[in-house]
Design an enzyme around this catalytic site. Structure first.
Site, PDB file in Angstrom:
ATOM      1  N   LYS A   1      41.579 -29.471 -33.264  1.00 22.12           N
ATOM      2  CA  LYS A   1      41.344 -29.795 -31.853  1.00 22.12           C
ATOM      3  C   LYS A   1      41.297 -31.310 -31.621  1.00 22.12           C
ATOM      4  CE  LYS A   1      41.161 -25.908 -29.661  1.00 22.12           C
ATOM      5  NZ  LYS A   1      42.210 -25.632 -28.658  1.00 22.12           N
TER       6      LYS A   1
ATOM      7  N   TYR B   1      33.891 -30.354 -29.356  1.00 22.63           N
ATOM      8  CA  TYR B   1      33.352 -30.814 -30.647  1.00 22.63           C
ATOM      9  C   TYR B   1      34.278 -31.797 -31.357  1.00 22.63           C
ATOM     10  CZ  TYR B   1      36.082 -26.566 -31.709  1.00 22.63           C
ATOM     11  OH  TYR B   1      37.051 -25.592 -31.742  1.00 22.63           O
TER      12      TYR B   1
END
Lengths: 293, 171
Positions: free
Chosen positions: A181, A166
């Site tokens: 992330k 994502y």
């Protein structure tokens, strides 16, 4: 809804048929952060299948030990240790401990992370710091410690980071992890450039959904069956195929590869059509898949 | 560097390679694939890198040739390959190989950009046919290219589709 029987679902070879020979990492030590469970353990087991000895780092020593026992069952030496990857002195001490126990750390897998679905307005400063700093500062501190040691020794090496599918789209309902992330992926490219002159390769796997005992949705009542059908590939990932790809980036097979972020998500992050279910804001879907009630 | 085996990644697979890459052909054979000219389980298309020219110096014919090789032929070839997979009731793997988007001229930038999003699109559109679609955009031509191509075409990459991957830093 189940995946219809006439759909064709591509599947990987089983765990005991790894994509590389058993000795590909022989004589090397890999340090895996967050290696005691989940995706870190999958990375560690993949490295062990290639013959690497494994230093298992975790916040919880008990969990690191449990993981180390599973890794040792594959016939390699292991060392379990506890470390808070947000603290530079602790990271340096952990590298010392790993090297004293197993020898020089030749490879590094950054997996340490925390993640839990939560509305952005409910993320406390502490929760924000925990999730972002474990992934962002932790990956930086461990990678830089590793690189300083390798540069001083005049030896190349390889680092692999566990990012997420994502990272290019955002992840509403998971703002801290969305930020963390992506930072891991973008630092991957720059560190690869910084350390290319020293022969240190840095790559990342942007992983999709690989259910395991400690994943959020892995705990769902009724299991993961209903989640299979929402993914274009027709299934969630098998955790060993993630471990294999992560380890593979560190092999001589991919010896020229650096600065890459490889998406491994069964097409999940690309799913899109003109007609989609109505948009439901995260705070109104707490009971749905990826919910948190 | 020591020689490493690819442990039969492509054993039993028939691969049709269109275009020229000695590293990919060698890696596929080393990984156990049979290279064929007709029906195949894997279709690889390698586009030759266009010459580098500033956009205002490209003729329309040059522009069109780059887009034909870098985009149109790839789409049409993939479409035919996917149709043959569906007719057999079997999955398959498509792999596009070419230069990075910004490495050459505007013709390549257009072709590679279009190809990247086409890869992402077809990877999802054909996912439930068991057909995976991936791209390698790089200037590398050596062993890692061959190994990466073999990996992406193999069942080891069963959960990789719609991916656009490079090799070197500036890919």
């Amino acid at each position: 809804m189940a995946v219809p029987a006439h759909h064709i679902v591509a599947t990987p070879p089983p765990f005991d048929v790894p994509p590389y020979p058993a000795g590909i990492f022989a004589g090397q030590v890999v340090l895996v952060t967050g290696g005691g469970s989940g995706m870190g353990l999958a990375m560690a087991r993949a490295f062990a299948q290639g013959g690497a000895d494994v230093a298992v780092m975790g916040r919880s020593l008990d969990r690191a030990r449990e993981g180390a026992a599973q890794i040792a069952a594959l016939g390699v030496r292991t060392h379990a240790m506890s470390c808070d990857v947000r603290l530079p002195e602790a990271v340096a001490a952990a590298f010392d401990e790993a090297e004293a126990a197993l020898g020089p750390v030749g490879l590094l897998a950054n997996n340490a992370g925390a993640n839990f679905p939560v509305l952005a307005e409910d993320i406390s400063p502490n929760a924000w710091s925990a999730v972002t700093r474990i992934a962002i500062d932790g990956t930086f501190l461990c990678s830089a410690e590793y690189a300083r040691r390798h540069i001083a020794a005049g030896e190349g090496g390889a680092i692999v980071n566990n990012s997420a599918q994502y990272i290019w789209t955002g992840f509403p309902g998971d703002a801290h992890s969305a930020a963390a992330k992506t930072a891991q992926a973008t630092m991957t490219r720059k560190m690869a450039a910084d350390w290319a002159p020293h022969g240190i390769r840095v790559n990342a796997v942007a992983a999709g959904f690989f259910p395991h005992a400690t994943s959020n949705a892995g705990q769902r009542e009724g299991g993961i069956e209903e989640l299979q059908a929402m993914i274009p590939a027709g299934r969630t990932g098998s955790i060993w195929e993630f471990g294999w790809l992560a380890a593979m980036t560190c092999t001589p097979l991919f010896g020229a590869m650096t600065g890459q972020v490889i998406v491994q998500d069964g097409g999940e992050s690309l799913r899109r059509s003109l007609i989609m279910p109505d948009y439901v804001p995260p705070r109104e879907r707490a009971d749905g898949p990826w919910g948190w009630k | 560097m020591k020689r490493v085996e690819m442990s039969g990644w492509l054993a039993g697979k028939r691969a049709r390679i269109e275009g020229d890459s000695p590293a990919i052909a060698a890696a596929f054979e080393a990984a156990g694939a049979t290279l064929v000219g007709g029906e195949a389980d894997i279709w690889v298309h390698i586009a030759p890198p266009p010459k580098v020219k500033a956009a205002h110096e490209l003729t329309h014919a040059e522009w069109r040739a780059s887009l034909d090789a870098g985009l149109d032929r790839r789409f049409l070839g993939a479409r035919d390959f996917a149709a043959s997979c569906r007719a057999r009731g079997q999955g398959g793997a498509v792999l596009f190989v070419g230069a990075p988007e910004q490495a050459l001229g505007a013709d390549q930038a257009a072709a590679a950009g279009a190809l990247g999003n086409l890869t992402k699109t077809l990877g999802v559109e054909w996912a439930r046919d068991g057909i995976r679609v991936n791209s390698i955009l790089t200037r590398e031509t050596g062993d890692t290219l061959g190994h990466l191509a073999a990996y992406l075409a193999s069942d080891y990459a069963a959960y990789v589709t719609g991916a656009v991957v490079g090799i070197a830093l500036d890919d």
